[in-house]
Write an enzyme that holds these catalytic residues in place. Structure first.
Site, PDB file in Angstrom:
ATOM      1  N   LYS A 110       0.898  -1.104   0.086  1.00  0.00           N
ATOM      2  CA  LYS A 110       0.065  -0.018   0.017  1.00  0.00           C
ATOM      3  C   LYS A 110       0.905   1.317  -0.075  1.00  0.00           C
ATOM      4  O   LYS A 110       1.758   1.310   0.830  1.00  0.00           O
ATOM      5  CB  LYS A 110      -0.924  -0.074   1.276  1.00  0.00           C
ATOM      6  CG  LYS A 110      -2.189   0.819   1.157  1.00  0.00           C
ATOM      7  CD  LYS A 110      -2.825   0.357   2.418  1.00  0.00           C
ATOM      8  CE  LYS A 110      -4.263   1.043   2.323  1.00  0.00           C
ATOM      9  NZ  LYS A 110      -5.010   1.006   3.878  1.00  0.00           N
TER      10      LYS A 110
HETATM   11  O1  G3P Z   1      -7.791   1.965   5.400  1.00  0.00           O
HETATM   12  C1  G3P Z   1      -7.984   3.424   5.364  1.00  0.00           C
HETATM   13  C2  G3P Z   1      -9.207   3.900   5.708  1.00  0.00           C
HETATM   14  O2  G3P Z   1     -10.424   3.077   5.419  1.00  0.00           O
HETATM   15  C3  G3P Z   1      -9.509   4.802   6.801  1.00  0.00           C
HETATM   16  O3  G3P Z   1     -10.792   4.930   7.394  1.00  0.00           O
HETATM   17  O4  G3P Z   1     -12.155   5.794   8.996  1.00  0.00           O
HETATM   18  O5  G3P Z   1      -9.997   6.147   9.389  1.00  0.00           O
HETATM   19  O6  G3P Z   1     -11.221   7.307   7.538  1.00  0.00           O
HETATM   20  P1  G3P Z   1     -10.850   6.159   8.515  1.00  0.00           P
END
Ligand code: G3P
Length: 217
Positions: free
Chosen positions: A83
């Site tokens: 990633k």
């Molecule tokens: O994997 C990255 C992403 O899904 C992050 O989510 O909730 O931290 O914006 P969030």
């Protein structure tokens, strides 16, 4: 549509993998921090539990650093998907590894232009963050629609991996649009199973069955 779990919590992954509905896992530095686990140890455990792609993020922000880290990250398991962030250096690294046939997930995508660049760099997955766009008053799902149209126009093979999902509506909207993958926090995957009419209907069936006094086995 594929379901990935967006977590580095082994107990959640093990429990939800048992449903047979988990196609992969995505992690990021914040999720590793939250797990309190060693990056390599926990990523290896996840790869052993889930045969599908497991995204493990680079920590470096420069191209040379990413390439150096990638050598160790890809070594963790066959199903590792590197990633990288959506920056010039990240896309350079993406091109470098996708040219070698390795899986790359480009993360932190917030615009259709960025998604187009990632597709041109040969990304296996592009991760637009819908929840974080919603948070600042933009329409996260509109971005998914735009990317779907652009990728279809040119038949890009890059899969749209909807990330930063916060609730079941994000998942249903992604399916309506035809996104390839959604990555869900464990809580959101559990929410998908629930409906109050299922719960009350089942309670009634169980009670009525007991009254019959019969047994199936
Ligand atoms: O994997 C990255 C992403 O899904 C992050 O989510 O909730 O931290 O914006 P969030």
């Amino acid at each position: 549509m594929k379901f990935f779990l967006d977590t580095a919590e082994i107990d959640d992954i093990r429990e939800l993998a048992a449903t047979g509905l988990v196609d992969g896992v995505t992690t990021n530095p914040s999720l590793i921090l939250k797990s309190g686990r060693d990056y390599f140890e926990v990523t290896k455990e996840i790869c052993d539990l889930i045969p599908g792609p497991v995204s493990a993020e680079v920590a470096a922000t420069d191209y040379e650093g990413m390439v150096a880290e990638a050598a160790k990250i890809y070594d963790i398991a066959e199903n590792i998907c590197l990633k990288v962030p959506l920056t010039i250096d990240g896309l350079r690294a993406c091109k470098h590894f996708s040219d070698q046939g390795r899986m790359v997930n480009v993360t932190l995508c917030f615009s259709a232009a960025q998604a187009l660049l990632a597709a041109k760099a040969g990304a296996s997955f592009i991760s637009p963050f819908v929840g974080r766009l919603d948070d600042i008053g933009f329409d996260g799902m509109q971005l998914i629609e735009d990317i779907r149209m652009i990728f279809d126009n040119y038949e890009f093979g890059t899969e749209i991996l909807v990330a930063s999902t916060r609730h079941p509506i994000h998942i249903i909207d992604s399916a309506r649009i035809g996104a390839d993958v959604v990555t869900l926090p464990p809580k959101v995957l559990r929410q998908l199973f629930n409906h109050p009419l299922t719960a009350s209907g089942l309670a009634a069936f169980v009670a009525d069955w007991e009254k019959t006094g019969q047994s199936i086995v």
